[in-house]
Design a protein around this motif. Structure first.
Motif, PDB file in Angstrom:
ATOM      1  N   LEU A 143      24.237  14.157  11.036  1.00 25.37           N
ATOM      2  CA  LEU A 143      25.369  14.085  10.111  1.00 25.37           C
ATOM      3  C   LEU A 143      26.676  14.458  10.799  1.00 25.37           C
ATOM      4  CD1 LEU A 143      23.815  15.604   6.874  1.00 25.37           C
ATOM      5  CD2 LEU A 143      24.276  13.192   7.375  1.00 25.37           C
ATOM      6  N   SER A 144      26.615  15.408  11.720  1.00 24.66           N
ATOM      7  CA  SER A 144      27.816  15.828  12.443  1.00 24.66           C
ATOM      8  C   SER A 144      28.394  14.709  13.298  1.00 24.66           C
ATOM      9  CB  SER A 144      27.507  17.020  13.347  1.00 24.66           C
ATOM     10  OG  SER A 144      27.153  18.140  12.590  1.00 24.66           O
ATOM     11  N   ALA A 145      27.573  13.778  13.706  1.00 24.69           N
ATOM     12  CA  ALA A 145      28.024  12.695  14.591  1.00 24.69           C
ATOM     13  C   ALA A 145      28.461  11.458  13.823  1.00 24.69           C
ATOM     14  CB  ALA A 145      26.920  12.316  15.568  1.00 24.69           C
ATOM     15  N   THR A 190      27.349   5.140  14.366  1.00 23.67           N
ATOM     16  CA  THR A 190      28.790   4.909  14.241  1.00 23.67           C
ATOM     17  C   THR A 190      29.228   3.778  15.171  1.00 23.67           C
ATOM     18  OG1 THR A 190      29.119   7.225  13.645  1.00 23.67           O
ATOM     19  CG2 THR A 190      31.058   6.006  14.391  1.00 23.67           C
ATOM     20  N   PHE A 191      28.707   3.762  16.397  1.00 21.65           N
ATOM     21  CA  PHE A 191      28.974   2.681  17.353  1.00 21.65           C
ATOM     22  C   PHE A 191      28.536   1.344  16.743  1.00 21.65           C
ATOM     23  CE2 PHE A 191      27.662  -0.141  20.759  1.00 21.65           C
ATOM     24  CZ  PHE A 191      28.619   0.040  21.752  1.00 21.65           C
ATOM     25  N   GLY A 192      27.336   1.313  16.191  1.00 18.21           N
ATOM     26  CA  GLY A 192      26.814   0.090  15.570  1.00 18.21           C
ATOM     27  C   GLY A 192      27.642  -0.356  14.377  1.00 18.21           C
ATOM     28  N   MET A 193      28.147   0.595  13.610  1.00 18.85           N
ATOM     29  CA  MET A 193      29.013   0.243  12.482  1.00 18.85           C
ATOM     30  C   MET A 193      30.279  -0.450  12.978  1.00 18.85           C
ATOM     31  SD  MET A 193      28.529   3.637  10.016  1.00 18.85           S
ATOM     32  CE  MET A 193      30.253   3.896  10.023  1.00 18.85           C
ATOM     33  N   GLY A 194      30.845   0.051  14.076  1.00 24.56           N
ATOM     34  CA  GLY A 194      32.026  -0.591  14.654  1.00 24.56           C
ATOM     35  C   GLY A 194      31.727  -2.005  15.095  1.00 24.56           C
ATOM     36  N   PRO A 219      35.930  17.109  18.467  1.00 21.04           N
ATOM     37  CA  PRO A 219      36.299  16.993  17.053  1.00 21.04           C
ATOM     38  C   PRO A 219      37.470  16.023  16.885  1.00 21.04           C
ATOM     39  CG  PRO A 219      36.342  19.290  17.794  1.00 21.04           C
ATOM     40  CD  PRO A 219      36.130  18.439  19.000  1.00 21.04           C
ATOM     41  N   ILE A 220      37.559  15.410  15.785  1.00 21.81           N
ATOM     42  CA  ILE A 220      38.631  14.522  15.339  1.00 21.81           C
ATOM     43  C   ILE A 220      38.599  13.161  16.040  1.00 21.81           C
ATOM     44  CG2 ILE A 220      41.128  14.205  15.044  1.00 21.81           C
ATOM     45  CD1 ILE A 220      41.292  17.292  14.803  1.00 21.81           C
ATOM     46  N   VAL A 221      38.541  13.102  17.361  1.00 22.95           N
ATOM     47  CA  VAL A 221      38.586  11.803  18.039  1.00 22.95           C
ATOM     48  C   VAL A 221      37.206  11.284  18.450  1.00 22.95           C
ATOM     49  CG1 VAL A 221      40.938  12.076  18.900  1.00 22.95           C
ATOM     50  CG2 VAL A 221      39.023  12.832  20.301  1.00 22.95           C
ATOM     51  N   GLY A 222      36.181  12.129  18.443  1.00 21.26           N
ATOM     52  CA  GLY A 222      34.860  11.713  18.920  1.00 21.26           C
ATOM     53  C   GLY A 222      34.242  10.590  18.101  1.00 21.26           C
ATOM     54  N   ASP A 223      34.241  10.753  16.777  1.00 16.07           N
ATOM     55  CA  ASP A 223      33.666   9.709  15.915  1.00 16.07           C
ATOM     56  C   ASP A 223      34.445   8.404  16.016  1.00 16.07           C
ATOM     57  OD1 ASP A 223      31.740  11.530  15.117  1.00 16.07           O
ATOM     58  OD2 ASP A 223      32.812  12.088  13.287  1.00 16.07           O
TER      59      ASP A 223
END
Length: 138
Positions: free
Chosen positions: A14-16, A56-60, A98-102
């Motif tokens: 969830l954190s990622a 998240t990569f796959g969503m992009g 944090p903030i930019v990683g996702d």
């Protein structure tokens, strides 16, 4: 079933993603308790966090094929795009930030960065981060 390891995996996953999570605090607490194998704790946290980043990569990547954007409009996405365009998959060594990683993971997928290199660099960065956190609480 080891609920502590499963809980850590879920928290790290969830954190990622774009959801909040406290995997670092949970890892620190579990390490300080000394009741679980350090290797299993690190594997659980790292695997969950990497899997979340790859989702998240796959969503992009998926969103680009469905809804091609002419530009990324959010400031975090623009900053992430600059990093990805400049450093490629190696920028994802910092996907734990944090903030930019996702947004970096999302933008890398959206830009079509090689998923294998992305997986490798994300894994290295996140494993190092969790190892440092664990080392502080031994």
């Amino acid at each position: 079933m080891n609920f502590e390891l499963v809980g850590l995996f879920v928290s790290a996953f969830l954190s990622a993603t774009l959801l909040p999570g406290g995997s670092e605090a949970l890892l620190a607490w579990l390490v300080s308790q000394g009741q679980q194998s350090l290797i299993l704790l690190l594997l659980s946290a790292t695997l969950g966090n990497v899997l979340g980043s790859m989702v998240t990569f796959g969503m992009g990547a998926w969103l680009k094929t469905r809804y091609p954007l002419k530009q990324l409009d959010k400031p975090n996405q623009q900053r992430a795009r600059d990093w990805i365009e400049r450093y490629g998959a190696f920028a994802l060594l910092l996907a734990w930030l944090p903030i930019v990683g996702d947004p970096m993971c999302f933008v890398a997928g959206w830009l079509g960065v090689n998923w294998r290199w992305s997986l490798l660099t994300i894994s290295i960065g996140k494993a190092v981060r969790y190892s440092v956190i664990a080392g502080l609480f031994l």
